[in-house]
Design a protein around this motif. Structure first.
Motif, PDB file in Angstrom:
ATOM      1  N   GLU A 298      68.685 -48.539 102.846  1.00 46.15           N
ATOM      2  CA  GLU A 298      68.223 -47.331 103.531  1.00 46.15           C
ATOM      3  C   GLU A 298      66.861 -46.862 103.032  1.00 46.15           C
ATOM      4  OE1 GLU A 298      70.145 -43.595 102.896  1.00 46.15           O
ATOM      5  OE2 GLU A 298      70.953 -44.189 100.951  1.00 46.15           O
ATOM      6  N   HIS A 299      66.422 -47.374 101.880  1.00 44.53           N
ATOM      7  CA  HIS A 299      65.116 -47.007 101.342  1.00 44.53           C
ATOM      8  C   HIS A 299      64.208 -48.227 101.181  1.00 44.53           C
ATOM      9  CE1 HIS A 299      66.043 -42.801 100.751  1.00 44.53           C
ATOM     10  NE2 HIS A 299      67.158 -43.117 100.118  1.00 44.53           N
ATOM     11  N   SER A 337      59.459 -51.696  92.780  1.00 43.65           N
ATOM     12  CA  SER A 337      60.245 -50.883  93.706  1.00 43.65           C
ATOM     13  C   SER A 337      59.362 -50.325  94.808  1.00 43.65           C
ATOM     14  CB  SER A 337      60.921 -49.727  92.971  1.00 43.65           C
ATOM     15  OG  SER A 337      61.522 -48.828  93.893  1.00 43.65           O
ATOM     16  N   PRO A 338      59.757 -50.508  96.069  1.00 45.30           N
ATOM     17  CA  PRO A 338      58.990 -49.913  97.168  1.00 45.30           C
ATOM     18  C   PRO A 338      59.301 -48.440  97.383  1.00 45.30           C
ATOM     19  CG  PRO A 338      60.859 -51.104  98.060  1.00 45.30           C
ATOM     20  CD  PRO A 338      60.899 -51.314  96.568  1.00 45.30           C
ATOM     21  N   TRP A 339      60.254 -47.908  96.618  1.00 48.65           N
ATOM     22  CA  TRP A 339      60.684 -46.521  96.807  1.00 48.65           C
ATOM     23  C   TRP A 339      60.597 -45.776  95.485  1.00 48.65           C
ATOM     24  CZ3 TRP A 339      66.181 -44.599  96.101  1.00 48.65           C
ATOM     25  CH2 TRP A 339      66.288 -43.245  96.443  1.00 48.65           C
ATOM     26  N   TYR A 340      59.965 -44.617  95.493  1.00 51.61           N
ATOM     27  CA  TYR A 340      59.752 -43.854  94.256  1.00 51.61           C
ATOM     28  C   TYR A 340      61.059 -43.412  93.606  1.00 51.61           C
ATOM     29  CZ  TYR A 340      61.092 -39.473  96.462  1.00 51.61           C
ATOM     30  OH  TYR A 340      61.820 -38.473  97.073  1.00 51.61           O
ATOM     31  N   GLY A 341      62.135 -43.300  94.385  1.00 55.03           N
ATOM     32  CA  GLY A 341      63.396 -42.780  93.856  1.00 55.03           C
ATOM     33  C   GLY A 341      64.246 -43.786  93.123  1.00 55.03           C
ATOM     34  N   THR A 363      75.308 -48.169  98.887  1.00 51.10           N
ATOM     35  CA  THR A 363      75.558 -47.584 100.200  1.00 51.10           C
ATOM     36  C   THR A 363      74.891 -46.225 100.294  1.00 51.10           C
ATOM     37  OG1 THR A 363      77.635 -46.631  99.398  1.00 51.10           O
ATOM     38  CG2 THR A 363      77.753 -48.775 100.479  1.00 51.10           C
ATOM     39  N   PRO A 364      74.609 -45.757 101.520  1.00 50.55           N
ATOM     40  CA  PRO A 364      73.952 -44.457 101.671  1.00 50.55           C
ATOM     41  C   PRO A 364      74.799 -43.331 101.096  1.00 50.55           C
ATOM     42  CG  PRO A 364      73.857 -45.699 103.721  1.00 50.55           C
ATOM     43  CD  PRO A 364      74.789 -46.436 102.804  1.00 50.55           C
ATOM     44  N   THR A 365      74.128 -42.306 100.577  1.00 48.23           N
ATOM     45  CA  THR A 365      74.829 -41.142 100.067  1.00 48.23           C
ATOM     46  C   THR A 365      75.416 -40.331 101.200  1.00 48.23           C
ATOM     47  OG1 THR A 365      74.571 -39.087  98.803  1.00 48.23           O
ATOM     48  CG2 THR A 365      72.699 -39.807 100.090  1.00 48.23           C
ATOM     49  N   THR A 366      76.479 -39.582 100.905  1.00 48.40           N
ATOM     50  CA  THR A 366      77.061 -38.704 101.910  1.00 48.40           C
ATOM     51  C   THR A 366      76.529 -37.281 101.797  1.00 48.40           C
ATOM     52  OG1 THR A 366      78.919 -38.241 100.415  1.00 48.40           O
ATOM     53  CG2 THR A 366      79.196 -40.031 102.006  1.00 48.40           C
ATOM     54  N   SER A 367      75.623 -37.047 100.861  1.00 49.31           N
ATOM     55  CA  SER A 367      75.050 -35.709 100.734  1.00 49.31           C
ATOM     56  C   SER A 367      74.147 -35.413 101.911  1.00 49.31           C
ATOM     57  CB  SER A 367      74.231 -35.603  99.431  1.00 49.31           C
ATOM     58  OG  SER A 367      73.509 -34.412  99.412  1.00 49.31           O
ATOM     59  N   ALA A 368      74.268 -34.224 102.447  1.00 54.00           N
ATOM     60  CA  ALA A 368      73.476 -33.836 103.611  1.00 54.00           C
ATOM     61  C   ALA A 368      72.008 -33.648 103.263  1.00 54.00           C
ATOM     62  CB  ALA A 368      74.041 -32.549 104.222  1.00 54.00           C
ATOM     63  N   SER A 369      71.739 -33.307 102.024  1.00 53.92           N
ATOM     64  CA  SER A 369      70.338 -33.065 101.636  1.00 53.92           C
ATOM     65  C   SER A 369      70.053 -33.673 100.273  1.00 53.92           C
ATOM     66  CB  SER A 369      70.043 -31.560 101.618  1.00 53.92           C
ATOM     67  OG  SER A 369      70.883 -30.896 100.709  1.00 53.92           O
ATOM     68  N   ALA A 370      70.457 -34.924 100.105  1.00 53.36           N
ATOM     69  CA  ALA A 370      70.302 -35.571  98.796  1.00 53.36           C
ATOM     70  C   ALA A 370      68.826 -35.733  98.446  1.00 53.36           C
ATOM     71  CB  ALA A 370      70.975 -36.943  98.827  1.00 53.36           C
ATOM     72  N   ARG A 371      68.507 -35.421  97.202  1.00 51.78           N
ATOM     73  CA  ARG A 371      67.153 -35.630  96.698  1.00 51.78           C
ATOM     74  C   ARG A 371      67.298 -36.568  95.515  1.00 51.78           C
ATOM     75  NH1 ARG A 371      64.747 -29.876  95.549  1.00 51.78           N
ATOM     76  NH2 ARG A 371      66.601 -29.771  94.289  1.00 51.78           N
ATOM     77  N   THR A 372      66.945 -37.828  95.721  1.00 51.76           N
ATOM     78  CA  THR A 372      67.323 -38.845  94.754  1.00 51.76           C
ATOM     79  C   THR A 372      66.175 -39.388  93.935  1.00 51.76           C
ATOM     80  OG1 THR A 372      67.199 -40.460  96.540  1.00 51.76           O
ATOM     81  CG2 THR A 372      69.368 -39.578  96.001  1.00 51.76           C
ATOM     82  N   GLY A 373      65.036 -38.737  93.914  1.00 54.24           N
ATOM     83  CA  GLY A 373      63.957 -39.204  93.071  1.00 54.24           C
ATOM     84  C   GLY A 373      64.264 -38.924  91.614  1.00 54.24           C
ATOM     85  N   PRO A 374      63.557 -39.600  90.676  1.00 51.71           N
ATOM     86  CA  PRO A 374      63.783 -39.363  89.260  1.00 51.71           C
ATOM     87  C   PRO A 374      63.543 -37.899  88.896  1.00 51.71           C
ATOM     88  CG  PRO A 374      62.406 -41.299  89.626  1.00 51.71           C
ATOM     89  CD  PRO A 374      62.536 -40.605  90.949  1.00 51.71           C
ATOM     90  N   ARG A 375      64.389 -37.377  88.012  1.00 50.35           N
ATOM     91  CA  ARG A 375      64.242 -35.993  87.560  1.00 50.35           C
ATOM     92  C   ARG A 375      64.304 -35.955  86.051  1.00 50.35           C
ATOM     93  NH1 ARG A 375      64.708 -32.220  91.416  1.00 50.35           N
ATOM     94  NH2 ARG A 375      65.440 -32.832  93.446  1.00 50.35           N
TER      95      ARG A 375
END
Length: 375
Positions: A298-299, A337-341, A363-375
């Protein structure tokens, strides 16, 4: 090599006081489910009683109260008890639900506990010290008002201050007076023979948060390095306190848990600092199992290239692989990685990794507003 993540203890001569399970990206269903399964087995077989997540340590108290029998409902607790909106991840909701059910009818000494070990720091801003300074003042019986020192919360949480030190209030006279007060009040619970666990948490968090705001106002080139280091030092202090409670499973991004120096690019600069894993591993019995993934379609993260650590592990047909760090190929190259997250494993850091859990396809997350970049 094994496909049973529950066999993670085979990597160690004895269960470590802190067992850290890292993740290369936040919010993946597979990794959260794997973490939950591992924690249940550690509770049942190895005497672990606490799980600590990369989430606000103060908000985590709400979750801990709930899983140990407090009032509330799952939706409200998971919404309010996690930072970074991570209460929306199904795996975190499943964890909280299981912990409360497990604890029902058990004596306190046999209950499982929840903790956040991050500071009250979002990616866009640091929190106002109002919440933690008020709690510290109340827990130590400080009688004087402090509202005149705190001012408006919006001054502290101004997003512009993250990259512009002139927008920070961390070095105003009021902020400096708050730092002195936090330092004085922090000595009170530490000097008691029956040290109160929450008062000590408030003390660590207040002094750390005000230190973070102080360096947000610093105009020097070292500003961002200081901020990253302070955050991980707050994490490390919380983990050391949890280790005093008993064996603990820690779950966070690989970069926070590795024994080697952490590094990243921010603001156009290469930054290095000692992360929480490096700090606590120098103090106590610490085990670190990193996670790696094959694809995140998905990313745009496709099948890993040959010659990378992930490419080597992807050659196995199993969906999940657990291997000792020493068994991974020497001379591997780092995956791009082609994706920053998503942060691939750095082969240069594998000497400090006890094991690696590899999940073949994410698999894709089920969170409606997931923010998956490094924190």
């Amino acid at each position: 090599m094994t496909t049973a993540v529950e066999d993670v203890m085979h990597l160690f001569p004895a269960p470590p006081r802190l067992l850290a399970l890292g993740e290369p990206t936040h919010g993946d269903n597979n990794l959260l489910t794997l973490r939950n399964d591992l924690f249940r087995r550690l509770v049942e077989r190895d005497g672990y009683r606490t799980i600590a997540l990369e989430s606000d340590c103060l908000l985590g108290l709400l979750v801990d109260d709930y899983v140990t029998g407090g009032a509330g409902d799952l939706d409200a607790v998971t919404e309010a008890g996690f930072s970074h909106e991570w209460g929306q991840f199904q795996g975190n909701r499943d964890l909280v639900r299981w912990m409360r059910a497990h604890n029902e009818g058990r004596p306190p000494a046999d209950q499982v506990r929840f903790a956040g070990f991050d500071g009250p720091l979002e990616i866009h801003a640091a929190a106002s010290p109002r919440r933690v300074m008020t709690a510290l003042a109340e827990s130590t019986g400080y009688p004087e008002p402090i509202d005149h020192l705190l001012g408006d919360d919006e001054r502290w949480t101004n997003p512009a201050a993250m990259m512009d030190p002139t927008q920070s209030v961390g070095r105003t006279p009021e902020a400096k007076e708050l730092r002195l007060l936090a330092d004085d009040l922090s000595a009170r619970p530490a000097m008691r023979p029956d040290q109160d666990e929450r008062a000590l948490l408030y003390a660590r968090t207040a002094t750390g948060l005000l230190r973070y705001h102080y360096w947000m106002a610093d105009p020097s080139p070292d500003r961002l390095t200081w901020l990253l280091g302070i955050r991980d030092s707050m994490m490390a202090a919380n983990l050391l306190a949890l280790a005093d409670r008993g064996p603990t499973l820690v779950f966070a991004h690989n970069s926070h848990l590795q024994r080697a120096k952490s590094a990243m690019r921010m603001g156009g600069r290469h930054l290095e600092w000692w992360g929480a894993g490096a700090l606590v591993s120098a103090r106590l019995d610490y085990g670190f199992v990193a996670s790696a993934v094959g694809t995140i379609h998905e990313h745009g993260v496709g099948i890993p290239e040959a010659g990378t650590v992930e490419g080597h592990l992807y050659a196995y047909p199993e969906e999940v692989v657990l291997t000792a760090g020493r068994d991974l190929p020497a001379g591997a190259v780092r995956r791009e990685s082609p994706w920053y997250g998503y942060a691939p494993l750095d082969p240069a850091l594998l000497t400090g990794v006890d094991g690696v859990v590899f999940v073949r396809d994410v698999t894709p997350t089920t969170s409606a507003s997931a923010r998956t970049g490094p924190r």
